[in-house]
Design a protein around this motif. Structure first.
Motif, PDB file in Angstrom:
ATOM      1  N   GLU A 179       0.831  -1.218   0.000  1.00  0.00           N
ATOM      2  CA  GLU A 179       0.000   0.000   0.000  1.00  0.00           C
ATOM      3  C   GLU A 179       0.863   1.265   0.000  1.00  0.00           C
ATOM      4  O   GLU A 179       0.592   2.239   0.685  1.00  0.00           O
ATOM      5  CB  GLU A 179      -0.954   0.007   1.198  1.00  0.00           C
ATOM      6  CG  GLU A 179      -1.988  -1.107   1.193  1.00  0.00           C
ATOM      7  CD  GLU A 179      -3.033  -0.926   0.080  1.00  0.00           C
ATOM      8  OE1 GLU A 179      -3.248   0.222  -0.349  1.00  0.00           O
ATOM      9  OE2 GLU A 179      -3.608  -1.934  -0.356  1.00  0.00           O
ATOM     10  N   GLN A 260      -4.449  -6.137  -0.320  1.00  0.00           N
ATOM     11  CA  GLN A 260      -3.440  -5.083  -0.246  1.00  0.00           C
ATOM     12  C   GLN A 260      -2.628  -5.033  -1.538  1.00  0.00           C
ATOM     13  O   GLN A 260      -2.287  -6.069  -2.107  1.00  0.00           O
ATOM     14  CB  GLN A 260      -2.499  -5.309   0.946  1.00  0.00           C
ATOM     15  CG  GLN A 260      -3.228  -5.355   2.288  1.00  0.00           C
ATOM     16  CD  GLN A 260      -2.261  -5.396   3.453  1.00  0.00           C
ATOM     17  OE1 GLN A 260      -1.602  -4.412   3.764  1.00  0.00           O
ATOM     18  NE2 GLN A 260      -2.176  -6.536   4.111  1.00  0.00           N
ATOM     19  N   GLN A 279      -2.453  -7.224  -6.791  1.00  0.00           N
ATOM     20  CA  GLN A 279      -3.408  -7.151  -5.689  1.00  0.00           C
ATOM     21  C   GLN A 279      -4.455  -8.230  -5.893  1.00  0.00           C
ATOM     22  O   GLN A 279      -4.922  -8.460  -7.008  1.00  0.00           O
ATOM     23  CB  GLN A 279      -4.083  -5.780  -5.609  1.00  0.00           C
ATOM     24  CG  GLN A 279      -5.008  -5.624  -4.413  1.00  0.00           C
ATOM     25  CD  GLN A 279      -5.517  -4.194  -4.266  1.00  0.00           C
ATOM     26  OE1 GLN A 279      -5.298  -3.353  -5.129  1.00  0.00           O
ATOM     27  NE2 GLN A 279      -6.188  -3.913  -3.172  1.00  0.00           N
TER      28      GLN A 279
END
Length: 280
Positions: A179, A260, A279
């Motif tokens: 992230e 994430q 992701q």
């Protein structure tokens, strides 16, 4: 008078070690030349130094498997330009490799380490520089990496250059972002996961048993084979270019951390690499 060139070039290669097995490595080359000044007031023109040494290092060491030919444990044969060898490990296991002789550097030393390879290289380069150069010195250093890195070996049979050789490698740093935030913990985990690893492509896997994996392929330069302990290998379903390795790492971490976004900055040796994101 002394002439020096630091960080002249870098070489990517693999070598055989009794404890570690097949080790991918990247070294920086540095050189010093001692001698009298010529009519130009130089020991040797920098252009000649760089061209001569870079060409020799690229041709004789880069993207090769370095083999310590004075090791009493080595079994080596050359049949019509095709080298085959068996390298026993301290664990009782062994590594066997075969391929065209241009894929190997047969270094006259008992073990592969920077000083031994430098000394051997200087002997091979005797007479390569003008007569007023009295002494050539060569040294190899590793890149200073503040953070995680791993040593990996591989081969790219589809490559039109020397990357097609089945046992060459790199010492590579890795950066992982979750992230958008860098995770040094995941970087260290991955560095441990790929410590002294061989990365093989599944379509090149020719046989396996509980303890050994055997890879083989035909490339432009010739026929290559490699067998080594399965504990030293990771088999992936794609080629092992740095682009695809970066994506493989990103996909693997995304599966372990669902929801994430993972971004991986994977290096191939020194100062180059690929960035991939995933992701799930």
């Amino acid at each position: 008078m002394h002439l020096f060139v630091d960080n002249l070039t870098n070489i990517d290669f693999s070598y055989l070690d009794r404890q570690r097995g097949l080790v991918g490595e990247t070294w920086l080359a540095n050189t010093t030349l001692d001698g009298a000044l010529d009519s130009q007031g130089m020991v040797c023109d920098f252009g000649i130094v760089k061209k001569t040494l870079r060409h020799w290092l690229d041709d004789q060491l880069d993207h090769r498997l370095l083999v310590p030919t004075l090791s009493p444990d080595l079994e080596l044969a050359n049949h019509g330009g095709q080298i085959s060898l068996i390298w026993p490990l301290a664990s009782g296991e062994q590594i066997s490799v075969s391929g065209p002789e241009q894929a190997f550097a047969l270094v006259e030393t008992e073990s592969i380490h920077p000083q031994a390879v430098a000394n051997w290289s200087v002997r091979q380069l005797a007479g390569a520089f003008p007569t007023h150069v009295d002494q050539l010195k060569l040294s190899f250093d590793s890149e200073t990496i503040e953070g995680a890195f791993y040593h990996y070996s591989h081969g790219l049979k589809k490559h039109l250059g020397n990357c097609q050789r089945i046992a060459h490698g790199h010492r590579s740093r890795i950066q992982v972002f979750v992230e958008g935030q860098r995770s040094r913990e995941l970087e260290q985990q991955w560095a441990q996961r790929w410590r002294d690893i061989y990365l093989g492509t599944r379509e090149d896997l020719q046989g396996e048993d509980p303890k050994t994996l055997r890879f083989a392929y035909q490339a432009q330069q010739g026929r290559f084979t490699l067998a080594l302990p399965s504990r030293c290998c990771v088999v992936i379903d794609c080629d092992t270019t740095v682009e695809q390795l970066a994506q493989y790492i990103a996909n693997t971490l995304a599966g372990e951390l669902p929801g994430q976004e993972i971004t991986v900055r994977a290096y191939e040796g020194l100062g180059k690499g690929a960035i991939a994101s995933a992701q799930q």
